[in-house]
Write an enzyme that holds these catalytic residues in place. Structure first.
Site, PDB file in Angstrom:
ATOM      1  N   GLY A   1       0.813  -1.212   0.000  1.00 41.10           N
ATOM      2  CA  GLY A   1       0.000   0.000   0.000  1.00 41.10           C
ATOM      3  C   GLY A   1       0.847   1.263   0.000  1.00 41.10           C
ATOM      4  N   THR A   2       1.924   1.255   0.752  1.00 40.18           N
ATOM      5  CA  THR A   2       2.782   2.441   0.843  1.00 40.18           C
ATOM      6  C   THR A   2       3.361   2.799  -0.523  1.00 40.18           C
ATOM      7  OG1 THR A   2       3.336   1.894   3.124  1.00 40.18           O
ATOM      8  CG2 THR A   2       4.839   3.390   1.968  1.00 40.18           C
TER       9      THR A   2
ATOM     10  N   ASN B   1      -8.028   3.909   8.430  1.00 37.98           N
ATOM     11  CA  ASN B   1      -7.467   2.739   9.101  1.00 37.98           C
ATOM     12  C   ASN B   1      -7.604   2.786  10.618  1.00 37.98           C
ATOM     13  OD1 ASN B   1      -5.545   4.837   8.102  1.00 37.98           O
ATOM     14  ND2 ASN B   1      -4.164   3.859   9.548  1.00 37.98           N
TER      15      ASN B   1
ATOM     16  N   GLN C   1      -7.892  -0.170   3.154  1.00 36.93           N
ATOM     17  CA  GLN C   1      -8.762  -0.745   4.187  1.00 36.93           C
ATOM     18  C   GLN C   1     -10.121  -1.178   3.642  1.00 36.93           C
ATOM     19  OE1 GLN C   1      -8.019  -1.706   7.155  1.00 36.93           O
ATOM     20  NE2 GLN C   1      -6.069  -0.685   7.510  1.00 36.93           N
TER      21      GLN C   1
ATOM     22  N   SER D   1      -3.609  -3.305  -0.822  1.00 39.52           N
ATOM     23  CA  SER D   1      -2.495  -4.055  -0.238  1.00 39.52           C
ATOM     24  C   SER D   1      -2.963  -5.450   0.156  1.00 39.52           C
ATOM     25  CB  SER D   1      -1.986  -3.311   1.002  1.00 39.52           C
ATOM     26  OG  SER D   1      -0.992  -4.071   1.647  1.00 39.52           O
TER      27      SER D   1
ATOM     28  N   HIS E   1      -1.687  -7.690   2.475  1.00 36.69           N
ATOM     29  CA  HIS E   1      -1.625  -8.216   3.847  1.00 36.69           C
ATOM     30  C   HIS E   1      -2.755  -7.712   4.737  1.00 36.69           C
ATOM     31  CE1 HIS E   1       0.215  -4.887   6.337  1.00 36.69           C
ATOM     32  NE2 HIS E   1       0.522  -4.431   5.148  1.00 36.69           N
TER      33      HIS E   1
ATOM     34  N   CYS F   1       1.688   1.983  12.402  1.00 34.60           N
ATOM     35  CA  CYS F   1       2.859   2.743  11.984  1.00 34.60           C
ATOM     36  C   CYS F   1       3.208   3.827  12.988  1.00 34.60           C
ATOM     37  CB  CYS F   1       2.616   3.387  10.630  1.00 34.60           C
ATOM     38  SG  CYS F   1       1.830   2.266   9.497  1.00 34.60           S
TER      39      CYS F   1
END
Ligand SMILES: *Cc1c(COP(=O)(O)O)cnc(C)c1O
Length: 388
Positions: free
Chosen positions: A72-73, A152, A180, A200, A202, A326
Site C-alpha cells: 500500500g505504501t 485505518n 482498508q 495491499s 496483507h 505505523c
C-alpha cells in the site's frame, strides 16, 4: 495462554489456501516472468492470472490497469508522486485530507518540499471531509485529489463516490487509498470515479510485501522505480511471483465470499461495542455509527492512556492497538483523532479493535472477561478519574 488477535487493520493472517498456492513459486516454479523460455512463460501465466483476479475484485476494465507494487505504501507513493511529476507543467496544487495514512500524508509533505502546494482538508467529528469544501478548494492549477476510502484508525468510510464525481466534473485526477476498503466491502473503480486506487494484500489475508495500484487507462504517471520494462514501464523490477499469486487468490476469495463473511464480522464487532458500552462506563465511540468498516471499532476510555490498555491486554494475550501500527510507539496522540476534534480526555484513551474472519464469539467473551477489570484497575490509578 489464550491469544486473541484484534488488530486486523495493522495486518492479517494469510489464508492457509493462499500460503499453499504461493509455495510452489518459492520452489520448483521459480521462473522470471520476463524470460522467453518455458520457466518464464509459466511465471508470466500466473502473474497474468493474478492481475486478472485483482482487476475483477475492483471491476477494472482490463487487467492491464493493474500494476503490482511492494504494498500500500508504494502504491500511494506511485500514485501521488507519479501524478505530481507527470502533471507538473499543468499545475502544482494537490488536495488531500488531514486523516490520510502516513503513506499519503508524508508523500504530500515531501512534495511540498519539492515546491508543490498541498491543501489538507479538515474533517468532522467522525473523520469525514465536506465535499462542498473540497469543491471550493479546487483551483485552476489543481492536478490531484488524494482522499482515502476508509480510515485505518477509525474505520470511518469517506464519501468517495461524491469526491470522484466532483473530481470528474472539474477534470482533476482522483486517487483513493482503498487499502482498508478493498476486500472488506464491495469496491468498484467506476462507481468511485477514481483514476488511481491503492490496495495491499496483507490487510486482506494475503502475504506481506505486495500490493497494487489501479491506473485507469489513459492516466499519465511517472514511475518511481526506473529500470527494465516491467509492469508496462510503470514499475521496474522483477515481479514477486509468489506474492502476486497470493494477492490474486486473496482477491478472488474476497470477491466470492466477502459480503457474507463481513456481515458475520460486523455482528461480532457490534457485539463487542454493545458489551463495552454496557459493561464499562465513560466510553466514547470515535468511529462513525453507520458509515464504518464492518470490522473496526475505535473507542475511547476516558481518563486513561491507550498505551496502558494495550499493554494490559497484551499481558492477557489480547492484541489491540491505539491507532495505526505505523505510529504506535510514538507518544503523540493520533493525528486522525486530533483532526476530528476528539477532546483531550478521550484523545489519549482511544483503542482500535479491528476484527478479522478468524475471530469468533468466544474471542469477544474472552476480551469482555479481561477488559472491564483492567479498565477498572487502571482508572483507580488515574488521578483525574471521577465516577459519574
Ligand atoms: C496499511 C495501510 C497502508 C500501507 O500499506 P502497506 O502494504 O503496509 O505498505 C496504506 N494505507 C492504509 C489506509 C493502510 O491501512
Amino acid at each position: 495462554m489464550r491469544r486473541v488477535y484484534l488488530d486486523a487493520n495493522a495486518t492479517t493472517r494469510a489464508h492457509p489456501e493462499v500460503i499453499e498456492a504461493m509455495s510452489p513459486f518459492y520452489g520448483e516454479k521459480y521462473g522470471n516472468a520476463s524470460s522467453a523460455h518455458a520457466f518464464g512463460r509459466e511465471a508470466k501465466k500466473h502473474l497474468d492470472r493474478s492481475r486478472q483476479q485483482v482487476s475483477q475484485l475492483i471491476h477494472a476494465d482490463s487487467p492491464e490497469e493493474i500494476v503490482f507494487t511492494s504494498g500500500g505504501t508504494e502504491s500511494d507513493n506511485l500514485a501521488v508522486k507519479g501524478t505530481a511529476y507527470a502533471l507538473k507543467d499543468k499545475g502544482n496544487h494537490i488536495i488531500t485530507s488531514s486523516v490520510e495514512h502516513k503513506a499519503v500524508l508524508n508523500t504530500c509533505k515531501y512534495l511540498e518540499d519539492q515546491g508543490f502546494q498541498v491543501t489538507y482538508l479538515g474533517v468532522d467529528r467522525y473523520g469525514i471531509i465536506d465535499p462542498e469544501e473540497l469543491r471550493k478548494s479546487i483551483r485552476d492549477d489543481t492536478i490531484l485529489i488524494t482522499i482515502m476510502s476508509a480510515n485505518n484508525e477509525t474505520g470511518t468510510i469517506l464519501p468517495v463516490e461524491e469526491i470522484g464525481r466532483i473530481a470528474g466534473e472539474k477534470n482533476v485526477v482522483f486517487h483513493t487509498d482503498a487499502v482498508q476498503t478493498i476486500g472488506k466491502m464491495p469496491f468498484d473503480v467506476h462507481a468511485a470515479g477514481a483514476d488511481l486506487v491503492s490496495l495491499s494484500a496483507h490487510k486482506i489475508n494475503g502475504p506481506k510485501g505486495i500490493g497494487a495500484l489501479y491506473i485507469k487507462k489513459g492516466t499519465k504517471i511517472v514511475p518511481c522505480h526506473h529500470g527494465g520494462h516491467h509492469e508496462n514501464g510503470r514499475r521496474a523490477g522483477t515481479e514477486n511471483i509468489p506474492a502476486a499469486v497470493g494477492l490474486g487468490l486473496s482477491c478472488e476469495i474476497a470477491a466470492t465470499e466477502g459480503q457474507e463473511l463481513f456481515a458475520g464480522v460486523g455482528r461480532l464487532r457490534d457485539m463487542l461495542r454493545d458489551r463495552i458500552e454496557r459493561e464499562i462506563g465513560q466510553t466514547q465511540v470515535n468511529s462513525h455509527p453507520e458509515k464504518c468498516l464492518p470490522n473496526t471499532l475505535n473507542i475511547s476510555f476516558r481518563y486513561l492512556e491507550g498505551e496502558a490498555i494495550v499493554l494490559g491486554l497484551d499481558s492477557e494475550g489480547i492484541a489491540v492497538s491505539t491507532g495505526s501500527a505505523c505510529t504506535s510507539g510514538e507518544l503523540e496522540p493520533s493525528h486522525v483523532l486530533k483532526s476530528m476534534g476528539v477532546e483531550l480526555m478521550s484523545l489519549r484513551g482511544a483503542i482500535r479493535f479491528s476484527l478479522d474472519r478468524f475471530n469468533t464469539e468466544s474471542d469477544i467473551d474472552y476480551v469482555m472477561k479481561k477488559l472491564p477489570p483492567l479498565i477498572g484497575a487502571l482508572r483507580k490509578l488515574s488521578p483525574g478519574y471521577k465516577e459519574e
